[in-house]
Every structure is written in C-alpha cells, then in structure tokens.
Design a protein around this motif. Structure first.
Motif, short mmCIF file in Angstrom:
data_model
loop_
_atom_site.label_atom_id
_atom_site.label_comp_id
_atom_site.label_asym_id
_atom_site.label_seq_id
_atom_site.Cartn_x
_atom_site.Cartn_y
_atom_site.Cartn_z
N SER A 15 0.84 -1.21 0.00
CA SER A 15 0.00 0.00 0.00
C SER A 15 0.86 1.25 0.00
O SER A 15 0.54 2.24 -0.68
CB SER A 15 -0.93 0.00 1.21
OG SER A 15 -1.87 -1.06 1.15
N LEU A 16 1.95 1.22 0.75
CA LEU A 16 2.87 2.35 0.76
C LEU A 16 3.49 2.55 -0.62
O LEU A 16 3.52 3.67 -1.15
CB LEU A 16 3.97 2.12 1.80
CG LEU A 16 5.12 3.14 1.79
CD1 LEU A 16 4.62 4.53 2.12
CD2 LEU A 16 6.22 2.72 2.76
N VAL A 17 3.96 1.46 -1.21
CA VAL A 17 4.57 1.56 -2.54
C VAL A 17 3.55 2.08 -3.55
O VAL A 17 3.86 2.93 -4.39
CB VAL A 17 5.13 0.19 -2.98
CG1 VAL A 17 5.61 0.24 -4.42
CG2 VAL A 17 6.28 -0.22 -2.06
N ASP A 25 1.63 6.26 -7.16
CA ASP A 25 0.31 6.43 -7.76
C ASP A 25 0.36 7.41 -8.93
O ASP A 25 0.94 8.50 -8.83
CB ASP A 25 -0.67 6.94 -6.69
CG ASP A 25 -2.09 7.02 -7.22
OD1 ASP A 25 -2.53 6.08 -7.90
OD2 ASP A 25 -2.76 8.05 -6.97
N GLY A 26 -0.26 7.00 -10.04
CA GLY A 26 -0.31 7.87 -11.20
C GLY A 26 1.03 8.07 -11.88
O GLY A 26 1.23 9.06 -12.59
N GLY A 27 1.94 7.12 -11.66
CA GLY A 27 3.26 7.26 -12.27
C GLY A 27 4.18 8.24 -11.55
O GLY A 27 5.23 8.62 -12.09
N ASN A 28 3.80 8.61 -10.34
CA ASN A 28 4.62 9.55 -9.56
C ASN A 28 5.99 8.94 -9.26
O ASN A 28 6.09 7.82 -8.76
CB ASN A 28 3.91 9.89 -8.26
CG ASN A 28 4.65 10.93 -7.44
OD1 ASN A 28 5.54 11.61 -7.93
ND2 ASN A 28 4.25 11.07 -6.18
N THR A 29 7.05 9.64 -9.57
CA THR A 29 8.41 9.16 -9.29
C THR A 29 9.15 10.05 -8.28
O THR A 29 10.33 9.82 -8.02
CB THR A 29 9.24 9.09 -10.59
OG1 THR A 29 9.38 10.41 -11.13
CG2 THR A 29 8.60 8.17 -11.60
N ILE A 38 -2.09 13.66 0.07
CA ILE A 38 -1.43 12.40 0.38
C ILE A 38 0.08 12.50 0.20
O ILE A 38 0.85 11.87 0.94
CB ILE A 38 -2.01 11.24 -0.47
CG1 ILE A 38 -1.46 9.89 0.00
CG2 ILE A 38 -1.75 11.48 -1.94
CD1 ILE A 38 -1.80 9.51 1.42
N ASN A 39 0.52 13.29 -0.76
CA ASN A 39 1.97 13.43 -0.95
C ASN A 39 2.61 14.13 0.24
O ASN A 39 3.72 13.80 0.64
CB ASN A 39 2.26 14.21 -2.24
CG ASN A 39 1.97 13.38 -3.47
OD1 ASN A 39 2.25 12.19 -3.51
ND2 ASN A 39 1.38 14.01 -4.48
#
Length: 629
Positions: free
Chosen positions: A357-359, A364-368, A402-403
């Motif tokens: 879930s953390l990963v 999420d959404g391709g966030n790097t 969330i970020n």
C-alpha cells in the motif's frame, strides 16, 4: 534421471516379487508341488526386506551422482557377498555425523560419491561366502579396496577401521547372484574416516570450491577480497546464500568481475552471508521477516535482508532458493537463483508484501518523486513506513494532500536507528507553507511512538542509503494540538486547555488549518514544570485569559523571524496583550520573555516545533497577561 529410472525398475521388481510370492488360484493356496518362485538378486532381496529400506535409500542416493551405478552393478551376475546394515545401523551413522538428519543430506555429488565409497566397502566381489566359509582372523578385500577382518568369537563379527565391530544379526540370506549377511553397523574404512573430516563436513568455502555450479561464486570470493574465503572458513555458524553460475552471469550482464569495484563486490558477497544457522524449516516456520547479513549498510550497520516463504523461499523479492539446507561444518548453504544486490530504501519497500500500500501510494499515477528521492545514494534517510493495515485504517479526516502525508514519514539527512532514538523532535520532508519543515515527535517511553498516533512495529531495516522503521498507522499531518497531546511534557497544559476550561473549546480553535479558523498559530507552550512552579493553577475564569496569552493567531512566527541580538514585541495574543522576546537569552535560555504583566527572566527552552497549522516554542514558566488594563 538415472536415479529415477532405477527407482522405477525397483518398483516394478517389488510388484513382481509380491505377485509371485502371494499369488493364489481360484481354488485356494498354490499347490505345494508348484515350482519355487524365480530366484531374486541382491538388490531385490534388499527391497523385499523392510529392515533394509535405508540401505536401498542409500543405494539410490549414491546413484544420483553421475559417477555411480551401484544398483545396476549389484543386480548383475556377481557373485557377491554383501554385508547389509540395518535401518538402525544407518540411523546410528547419521547420529554420529553432526548436522545430518537423513540420507537426503547427502545432496551434493561429492557427498554422494562418499556414500558410494561407504557402500562398496560392504561388498566382496567374485564370491558368495556363506558363514560356514568364514574363519576367525580371516581378511576380506572389499570392492572399495580396503580389507575387513573376520572374528567368530561369540558370534560373527566384521572389523572395520573404527573401534567398534559390526555383528551379523542374520546370516546366509541367499540371492540369485550372491549372499547377504545382515549386520548391525555401517562399516567405515580409513579412507572414509579421513574424508569425513576433510570432505563431509567441510567449511562453507571448501563446499563452494567442490561444487561445479558455484565456480563463479568462488571466483567472485577470490576477486573481491582475499580475506573473504578465510572468513567463511571460520567457526560461524553462517547461513550462506550461494548464487549459481547462471545467477552470476545474469548479474554481470556481460561485464567481468574485475569491472566491479572491489569494495562493492565485497559488500555484495557479504550480503549473501547471515550470522547463525537458518535452515529452510526455520524460515518456513517464521513465514517472513528480516535478518541481517554481514554486508555494511547505512551508518555502518549490518544490512537487512527480507525473506518470504509464501511461494518457495525468497530473499529481497528477487532470489529464490533452488537447493536448500546444504550442510557444512560451520553452517548451512542455500543455493539461490539470483545474486542479491545491495538494497536501497525503495528496494526494501518493494520487496516486502506488507508495504504494497505504501509503494502504491508513493507511485500512484506514475509519480516518481519519492522513488527518485529515496533511491538517492548520496543522501541518508529515515523512513517510517506504514504497513498495509495502517493504510487500510487511515481515513484522512482532514483531507490532507497524500503526498504531504507521505513526506511526513521521511527524515532527510540522517539514518536514525532505534538504539539512538530518544524523546525528541525531528524534521520531516513535509513542509508548512512550502518552506518550513514539519516536526515529528518521537517518544521512547514504551516502545517507539510517533506523534502519539503510530507505533514502530519493526525497527532498523537497514538499507544502503538509510533505515526503515515499519509503523502500524499512517502519520497524519500534525496540528499544534497533536504535539501538545503527544508530548508528555505538555500533559498539564492539555489538562488546562480541556478539563479545567470546559467553557472554551481550545482544541477546536487550535486544530483549525488551511485558513478554516484563526490559523496559523504561534503557541508558547509551558511545560509541566512551568505549571508546577505556580502556587496553584487558577480557576477557570482566570485561567482562560492566561492560556489565551500564550497564543498568537494569524501568524507562524519562527525563531528566525525574531530580531537578532535584540528585542521583538509580539503581535497581540488571543487575550489581547503583547509580550516581548529578547535574543540571545540568559542563563542557558535560547531567548528571554517578558510577559504582559512585566514578569521577566522567563526562558524559551526549545523553538520551532512546526505543525501544519502553526509553530510551538517551549517555555519554562507560565506567562501572565496584564490584568490591570
């Protein structure tokens, strides 16, 4: 495959023997004048004898080596004289071999050849010697090449190169190609005794040297550091994850061992060595978890390695055990199908199924953003990683980004291990107003808790670039109320703001964020000792303005906003008065405060505890408003 063919052949023979010996016609038992059953050979005789099942298993195990074909040989014309150890005899042998529990532990070609040497020491070729052919003191040359000595004093005994003779418990079992004498001990020649010391229970390094499928591992040990082989020849015990030659070829991807810096290659190899003995059943019993390798991670600590047995036995999610439990004198080896690289923070998070879930939230959404940050090998991080159940329970009651919440789980610039944690504040990667780092309160009074809402479940997961502490709850962005509640030094202040002043909802006022109230706030928070210094805590009517005098609304005033080497007059407090702050402080104070009533010498002991809706500075005394205005 040869062993499987032999096993199939023996199964057919068992069926034939059973059918032949037990056959009856429709009219009852076979006629007494019927011909005798077809004579059976020595191997078939062993198969038909329950107390020789270990001997049969030993023959099959020895024949797993391409060098041996004992079953076919003993099924041939002969004649042979065979001394057949009972099941109990093999059990006694295994009990003498430290670390060996069954014949399955003879699981390398070298050990299988040794087993063949033992078995051929029980065979005399070219004669079928009945007990009446044996005489006291007689010497018998075995198929292995060494001699046995016969004794007929008080029974029939065979002397090997140990101190204990084997006694015949059942003599003269005749077969089509020889005779079998059942004995109560596995016979051992001197050659085997020497090999038992030098080969059977070799060090882990010697075991690798003797395995054709681990040649690249041996080459890597040599190329990395001349001391590594000697380390693995030490007392241990060790658990070694030994990558196959193919695994090394995949890891190198066309490069040569010499292309990898020696210090890196050394650390990679040490990441395959665990202290202590962990057998496959030990790992399966645990299910999953962390151990430490001899590799060096952040802060000079031993690197963590994650094992999972939900689908085979895997390490760090990338390497699976092909051959488990290869025992050695100083530990155990598991042959694995992939080289296990040195894991960074992201690698560890990805490997652990309890952190999916953390990963998922991080990417999420391709966030790097987070994966790029936490893969940085030039920086150190401490990550408080919520497990899946923590994410499932989190409802994000304040609707925070969330970020920003995830950033609040990351401390940049330090690898903080559990042994070094204490009741204190640290800064996270989350920020107030984009530039001021949020604080995180760590409490170690009972385990390790964070902001009073999340507890460390697994500490000190060591990576190359930092450390992970798995936590049981998501840590929401803190308000000034969060810190007041979490820090036991403010328990009296919390009581004053709640129980002692029920007519004013201080908690609701000071929880406002995102401009939904009088936020941001600058709070000057008296410690428990500050309240203890009062003659008595005033009644509610007098206490309310005192508490309001500690709060400035609409401003996030940090220590850097104060006049350096001078005095700053604050904006009006919720009570209406101002007070002044002088830098630097005296008597060990960071700054000195003169309150609205003119009381001086009040010290600020800590500054800039940053929340999402304001900042806290810690006072060593309760400040009082001007009651005369």
């Amino acid at each position: 495959m040869k062993a499987l063919r032999n096993l199939s052949k023996l199964t057919v023979l068992i069926f034939v023997l059973t059918f032949t010996s037990c056959s009856e016609d429709d009219n009852g038992p076979a006629d007494d004048m019927s011909p005798d059953p077809t004579p059976i050979n020595i191997v078939e005789t062993a198969l038909a004898t329950a107390d020789l099942s270990s001997l049969v298993s030993a023959l099959q195990k020895a024949d797993e080596s391409a060098n041996n074909d004992l079953i076919s040989a003993l099924s041939g014309d002969g004649p042979f004289t065979v001394f057949a150890p009972t099941n109990a005899a093999f059990a006694d042998l295994l009990a003498q071999l430290d670390g060996f529990d069954s014949l399955d532990d003879f699981n390398t070609e070298q050990l299988q050849d040794l087993l063949a040497t033992i078995l051929t020491y029980h065979v005399i070729s070219g004669t079928a010697a009945l007990s009446t052919d044996l005489s006291d003191g007689q010497s018998l040359t075995t198929l292995q090449g060494s001699a046995l000595t016969v004794s007929t004093q008080g029974g029939v005994f065979f002397g090997d190169d140990t101190d204990t003779d084997a006694q015949v418990s059942l003599a003269d079992v005749e077969a089509s190609n020889g005779v079998v004498h059942v004995v109560n001990k596995v016979l051992l020649p001197q050659a085997v005794l020497d090999e038992l010391a030098d080969i059977l229970l070799v060090s882990i390094t010697d075991l690798a040297l003797g395995n054709e499928n681990l040649e690249n591992l041996v080459a890597a040990l040599t190329a990395a550091n001349g001391d590594l082989p000697s380390v693995l020849q030490g007392d241990g015990p060790f658990t070694v994850l030994a990558p196959t030659d193919e695994a090394f070829e995949t890891f190198l991807d066309g490069a040569a061992l010499g292309d990898i810096p020696v210090e890196v290659l050394t650390n990679v190899l040490l990441n395959h060595v665990l202290t202590g003995e962990l057998y496959s059943q030990d790992l399966i019993g645990l299910g999953s978890g962390y151990s430490n390798t001899l590799a060096t991670g952040a802060g000079g600590e031993n690197m963590s390695i994650f094992f999972d047995t939900s689908d085979g036995v895997t390490f760090n999610g990338i390497s699976t055990v092909d051959t488990p439990d290869v025992k050695a004198l100083n530990g155990v080896v598991h042959v694995v199908d992939a080289v296990i690289g040195l894991p960074n923070i992201v690698d560890h998070a990805v490997a652990n199924p309890n952190l999916t879930s953390l990963v998922g939230a991080l990417t999420d959404g391709g966030n790097t953003t987070f994966t790029d940050l936490l893969s940085d090998e030039e920086e150190l991080f401490t990550v408080f990683a919520p497990v899946n159940s923590g994410f499932a329970a989190f409802t994000n009651p304040n609707g925070n980004d969330i970020n920003a919440i995830l950033s609040n789980h990351v401390v940049v610039g330090a690898a903080a291990f559990a042994s070094g944690l204490s009741n204190s504040y640290v800064n996270t990667a989350a920020t107030f107003d984009a530039d001021e780092p949020l604080s995180l309160y760590i409490n170690t009074d009972d385990g390790v808790s964070l902001n009073g809402m999340s507890n460390v479940a697994i500490a000190d997961i060591v990576a190359t670039n930092g450390v992970i502490h798995a936590v049981d709850m998501v840590i929401d962005l803190p308000t000034v109320v969060t810190f007041a509640t979490a820090d036991p030094n403010f328990s009296t202040l919390v009581t004053a703001l709640t129980t002692l002043t029920p007519s004013t909802d201080f908690v609701a006022v000071l929880s406002a964020q995102e401009g939904n109230g009088s936020d941001p706030f600058t709070v000057f928070a008296p410690t428990n000792a500050a309240f203890d210094a009062l003659p008595a805590i005033p009644a509610e009517a007098d206490l309310i303005p005192i508490l309001q005098h500690h709060v400035i609304a609409g401003a996030n005033i940090r220590s850097g906003d104060l006049t350096p080497d001078g005095t700053t007059v604050t904006p009006a407090t919720l009570e209406g008065d101002t007070f002044s702050i002088t830098l630097p402080g005296t008597n060990g104070n960071i700054a000195d405060v003169t309150d609205g009533a003119g009381n001086m010498g009040i010290g600020i002991d800590a500054v800039d505890v940053q929340a999402i809706n304001g900042v806290i500075h810690v006072l060593d005394a309760v400040i009082l408003p001007d009651t005369m205005n």
